[in-house]
Design an enzyme around this catalytic site. Structure first.
Site, PDB file in Angstrom:
ATOM      1  N   THR A 190      -3.218 -33.750 -65.007  1.00  0.00           N
ATOM      2  CA  THR A 190      -2.146 -32.998 -65.741  1.00  0.00           C
ATOM      3  C   THR A 190      -2.237 -33.444 -67.394  1.00  0.00           C
ATOM      4  O   THR A 190      -1.304 -32.930 -68.002  1.00  0.00           O
ATOM      5  CB  THR A 190      -0.851 -33.861 -65.387  1.00  0.00           C
ATOM      6  OG1 THR A 190      -0.968 -35.043 -65.602  1.00  0.00           O
ATOM      7  CG2 THR A 190      -0.614 -33.428 -63.968  1.00  0.00           C
ATOM      8  N   GLY A 191      -3.258 -34.193 -67.580  1.00  0.00           N
ATOM      9  CA  GLY A 191      -3.612 -34.592 -69.151  1.00  0.00           C
ATOM     10  C   GLY A 191      -4.248 -33.537 -69.990  1.00  0.00           C
ATOM     11  O   GLY A 191      -4.363 -32.238 -69.548  1.00  0.00           O
ATOM     12  N   GLY A 232      -5.630 -37.429 -63.565  1.00  0.00           N
ATOM     13  CA  GLY A 232      -5.486 -37.295 -64.996  1.00  0.00           C
ATOM     14  C   GLY A 232      -5.534 -35.721 -65.097  1.00  0.00           C
ATOM     15  O   GLY A 232      -5.546 -35.086 -66.140  1.00  0.00           O
ATOM     16  N   ARG A 246     -19.083 -47.873 -66.284  1.00  0.00           N
ATOM     17  CA  ARG A 246     -20.463 -47.298 -66.122  1.00  0.00           C
ATOM     18  C   ARG A 246     -21.208 -48.566 -65.475  1.00  0.00           C
ATOM     19  O   ARG A 246     -21.807 -48.267 -64.378  1.00  0.00           O
ATOM     20  CB  ARG A 246     -21.291 -47.141 -67.313  1.00  0.00           C
ATOM     21  CG  ARG A 246     -21.097 -45.497 -67.661  1.00  0.00           C
ATOM     22  CD  ARG A 246     -22.071 -45.174 -68.592  1.00  0.00           C
ATOM     23  NE  ARG A 246     -21.814 -43.617 -69.142  1.00  0.00           N
ATOM     24  CZ  ARG A 246     -22.643 -43.185 -70.097  1.00  0.00           C
ATOM     25  NH1 ARG A 246     -23.925 -43.580 -70.298  1.00  0.00           N
ATOM     26  NH2 ARG A 246     -22.249 -41.796 -70.775  1.00  0.00           N
ATOM     27  N   LYS A 284     -15.334 -47.668 -71.346  1.00  0.00           N
ATOM     28  CA  LYS A 284     -16.266 -46.777 -70.600  1.00  0.00           C
ATOM     29  C   LYS A 284     -17.414 -47.492 -70.286  1.00  0.00           C
ATOM     30  O   LYS A 284     -18.045 -47.151 -68.963  1.00  0.00           O
ATOM     31  CB  LYS A 284     -16.431 -45.534 -71.345  1.00  0.00           C
ATOM     32  CG  LYS A 284     -15.160 -44.760 -71.658  1.00  0.00           C
ATOM     33  CD  LYS A 284     -15.607 -43.348 -72.356  1.00  0.00           C
ATOM     34  CE  LYS A 284     -14.312 -42.501 -72.302  1.00  0.00           C
ATOM     35  NZ  LYS A 284     -14.535 -41.212 -73.145  1.00  0.00           N
ATOM     36  N   ILE A 313      -7.230 -33.122 -71.279  1.00  0.00           N
ATOM     37  CA  ILE A 313      -8.613 -32.374 -70.769  1.00  0.00           C
ATOM     38  C   ILE A 313      -8.360 -32.074 -69.470  1.00  0.00           C
ATOM     39  O   ILE A 313      -9.283 -31.196 -68.893  1.00  0.00           O
ATOM     40  CB  ILE A 313      -9.975 -33.326 -71.193  1.00  0.00           C
ATOM     41  CG1 ILE A 313     -11.283 -32.391 -71.477  1.00  0.00           C
ATOM     42  CG2 ILE A 313     -10.217 -34.572 -70.261  1.00  0.00           C
ATOM     43  CD1 ILE A 313     -10.913 -31.229 -72.437  1.00  0.00           C
ATOM     44  N   GLY A 314      -7.855 -32.905 -68.597  1.00  0.00           N
ATOM     45  CA  GLY A 314      -7.753 -32.840 -67.174  1.00  0.00           C
ATOM     46  C   GLY A 314      -7.341 -31.455 -66.878  1.00  0.00           C
ATOM     47  O   GLY A 314      -7.656 -30.699 -65.596  1.00  0.00           O
TER      48      GLY A 314
HETATM   49  N1  LIG Z   1     -14.349 -35.670 -76.851  1.00  0.00           N
HETATM   50  C1  LIG Z   1     -13.226 -35.812 -77.378  1.00  0.00           C
HETATM   51  O1  LIG Z   1     -12.975 -35.421 -78.489  1.00  0.00           O
HETATM   52  C2  LIG Z   1     -12.179 -36.369 -76.655  1.00  0.00           C
HETATM   53  C3  LIG Z   1     -10.739 -36.289 -77.246  1.00  0.00           C
HETATM   54  C4  LIG Z   1      -9.792 -36.568 -76.330  1.00  0.00           C
HETATM   55  C5  LIG Z   1     -10.013 -37.567 -74.972  1.00  0.00           C
HETATM   56  N2  LIG Z   1     -11.518 -37.502 -74.767  1.00  0.00           N
HETATM   57  C6  LIG Z   1     -11.516 -38.211 -73.569  1.00  0.00           C
HETATM   58  O2  LIG Z   1     -11.238 -37.342 -72.261  1.00  0.00           O
HETATM   59  C7  LIG Z   1     -10.444 -38.296 -71.328  1.00  0.00           C
HETATM   60  C8  LIG Z   1      -9.207 -37.970 -70.817  1.00  0.00           C
HETATM   61  O3  LIG Z   1      -8.397 -38.055 -72.266  1.00  0.00           O
HETATM   62  P1  LIG Z   1      -7.199 -37.213 -72.442  1.00  0.00           P
HETATM   63  O4  LIG Z   1      -6.875 -37.188 -73.745  1.00  0.00           O
HETATM   64  O5  LIG Z   1      -7.234 -35.919 -71.709  1.00  0.00           O
HETATM   65  O6  LIG Z   1      -6.308 -38.105 -71.528  1.00  0.00           O
HETATM   66  P2  LIG Z   1      -4.343 -38.101 -71.763  1.00  0.00           P
HETATM   67  O7  LIG Z   1      -4.111 -36.724 -71.704  1.00  0.00           O
HETATM   68  O8  LIG Z   1      -4.038 -39.229 -72.753  1.00  0.00           O
HETATM   69  O9  LIG Z   1      -4.249 -38.522 -70.231  1.00  0.00           O
HETATM   70  C9  LIG Z   1      -4.765 -38.107 -69.072  1.00  0.00           C
HETATM   71  C10 LIG Z   1      -3.763 -38.395 -67.778  1.00  0.00           C
HETATM   72  O10 LIG Z   1      -4.398 -39.784 -67.389  1.00  0.00           O
HETATM   73  C11 LIG Z   1      -2.963 -40.403 -66.745  1.00  0.00           C
HETATM   74  N3  LIG Z   1      -2.646 -41.478 -67.340  1.00  0.00           N
HETATM   75  C12 LIG Z   1      -2.336 -41.456 -68.764  1.00  0.00           C
HETATM   76  N4  LIG Z   1      -2.208 -42.970 -69.132  1.00  0.00           N
HETATM   77  C13 LIG Z   1      -2.139 -43.607 -67.993  1.00  0.00           C
HETATM   78  C14 LIG Z   1      -1.712 -44.765 -67.560  1.00  0.00           C
HETATM   79  N5  LIG Z   1      -1.540 -45.641 -68.419  1.00  0.00           N
HETATM   80  N6  LIG Z   1      -1.791 -45.246 -66.184  1.00  0.00           N
HETATM   81  C15 LIG Z   1      -1.890 -44.215 -65.332  1.00  0.00           C
HETATM   82  N7  LIG Z   1      -2.397 -43.198 -65.681  1.00  0.00           N
HETATM   83  C16 LIG Z   1      -2.313 -42.538 -66.873  1.00  0.00           C
HETATM   84  C17 LIG Z   1      -1.939 -39.175 -66.744  1.00  0.00           C
HETATM   85  O11 LIG Z   1      -2.055 -38.380 -65.436  1.00  0.00           O
HETATM   86  P3  LIG Z   1      -0.814 -38.526 -64.313  1.00  0.00           P
HETATM   87  O12 LIG Z   1       0.364 -38.792 -65.105  1.00  0.00           O
HETATM   88  O13 LIG Z   1      -0.919 -37.080 -63.919  1.00  0.00           O
HETATM   89  O14 LIG Z   1      -1.093 -39.309 -63.508  1.00  0.00           O
HETATM   90  C18 LIG Z   1      -2.310 -38.313 -68.052  1.00  0.00           C
HETATM   91  O15 LIG Z   1      -1.780 -36.925 -67.926  1.00  0.00           O
HETATM   92  C19 LIG Z   1     -11.041 -39.620 -72.062  1.00  0.00           C
HETATM   93  O16 LIG Z   1     -12.319 -40.097 -71.426  1.00  0.00           O
HETATM   94  C20 LIG Z   1     -10.909 -39.444 -73.459  1.00  0.00           C
HETATM   95  O17 LIG Z   1     -11.898 -40.533 -73.901  1.00  0.00           O
HETATM   96  C21 LIG Z   1     -12.262 -37.050 -75.506  1.00  0.00           C
END
Ligand SMILES: NC(=O)c1ccc[n+]([C@@H]2O[C@H](COP(=O)([O-])OP(=O)(O)OC[C@H]3O[C@@H](n4cnc5c(N)ncnc54)[C@H](OP(=O)(O)O)[C@@H]3O)[C@@H](O)[C@H]2O)c1
Length: 316
Positions: free
Chosen positions: A12-13, A10, A136, A132, A15-16
């Protein structure tokens, strides 16, 4: 043993990419930094991946459901950091089982970076926490000689907390252009702890750089700062030099009603409304934050977050 060979999912996403940026700021401290990404991303983000290669990042392209590809990716890796998005959280289950079976992987950071999903007994029933919690439960059931873990719990991302949910403006947020704010809570005076997205990266890096019994196999609840909606409003007004046209309040009671309605209607942002209700109830407040046990890295403050939001909006 401090982590030397990292693999990120992840990366490229949303937060990643911040987590990877922080790791790259300390690239010389690691022997290998690899990311596992999907063929779709390899195609759509080809130039970003080329830039990463130039920064000595190994790019592994594959399907996260392909066990053989994961086993091969784990060879020589001691630490796996997952930042998979909400729709891919369940996909971490096989990733964790394979990490436990691998002779090399020693530490797994599942995709957390949010609300403490074990904050109180009530947390077990919160809809957004279910996947989640499953992750865990699995990781905690694995013997520690096989795999260690760390949960980096950051609370809401500050930048996202500032923005309202389209169509659900009553659930809180600041609209800079319209000078309109909706503050959560009766008077907007309930405390909330926020972490900027850049700081999520900083704090994950610090967490893996300072692995110890204080950080391993437990939640690590960190943040950038604790504030209140009223203080955020005051900072917006200070920086814009004007009293805003419209400042309203959404009580917890009203927020709970909005939450029920959002779930009943199957609103895509129902999860977001539940999380805002949890944050307003005090679900981001801890007796002590964990920044200290990871060396108290420098983090951002409210003033900078508000300034960045004003800059972002003026550049639109
Ligand atoms: N605290 C907050 O306010 C907050 C806000 C948003 C998110 N978060 C948390 O942060 C974490 C990451 O969230 P994010 O929003 O950063 O994620 P995201 O941008 O939606 O996705 C991250 C990466 O996961 C991979 N991915 C997404 N959907 C997939 C699928 N169906 N199958 C396989 N791979 C998939 C893709 O990577 P590749 O294509 O490179 O494999 C994508 O770039 C989560 O645990 C979320 O709950 C927290």
């Amino acid at each position: 043993m401090s982590p030397k060979n990292l693999l990120l999912f992840g990366a490229t996403g949303t937060i990643g990419s911040y987590i990877l940026d922080a790791i790259l700021s300390a690239r010389s401290q690691f022997d290998r930094v690899a990311i596992f990404t999907s063929p779709r991303t390899a195609e759509t983000k080809a130039s970003a991946l080329e830039k990463l290669k130039a920064q000595n990042v190994e790019i592994i392209v594959g399907d996260i459901e392909d066990e053989e590809a994961i086993k091969a990716a784990y060879v020589g890796i001691d630490t796996v950091i997952s930042a998979l998005g909400r729709t891919a959280l369940a996909q971490q289950i096989p990733l964790i089982n394979l990490a436990a079976a691998s002779k090399d992987v020693n530490l797994f950071l599942p995709s957390e970076y949010g609300t403490d999903i074990a904050y109180s007994p009530k947390s077990a029933n919160e809809k957004p926490h279910q996947l989640k919690l499953k992750v865990r439960a699995l990781i905690e059931s694995i013997p520690r000689e096989q795999l260690n873990y760390s949960y980096v719990v950051t609370g809401p991302f500050a930048e996202m907390y500032l923005n309202s949910i389209p169509g659900l403006e009553e659930a809180g947020g600041w609209n800079v252009k319209a000078q309109k704010a909706t503050l959560l809570g009766d008077k907007g005076e309930d405390k909330v702890s926020l972490t900027t997205m850049k700081d999520v990266g900083t704090l994950v890096l610090a967490a893996i750089q300072s692995t110890s019994s204080a950080t391993l196999n437990r939640p690590l609840c960190v943040n950038s700062f604790t504030t209140t909606p009223a203080k955020i409003q005051a900072e917006f007004e200070r920086q814009t030099g004007t009293a805003w046209k419209s400042v309203s309040f959404t009580s917890l009671e009203r927020l709970r009603a909005l939450e029920t309605e959002a779930w009943e209607k199957g609103h895509p942002a129902a999860t977001g409304v539940t999380l805002r209700r949890i944050w307003t109830e005090g679900g981001t407040l801890y007796e002590e934050r964990g920044n200290g046990v990871i060396g108290e890295p420098a983090v951002m403050g409210l003033e900078e977050v508000v300034a960045n939001e004003l800059k972002r909006v003026s550049s639109l």
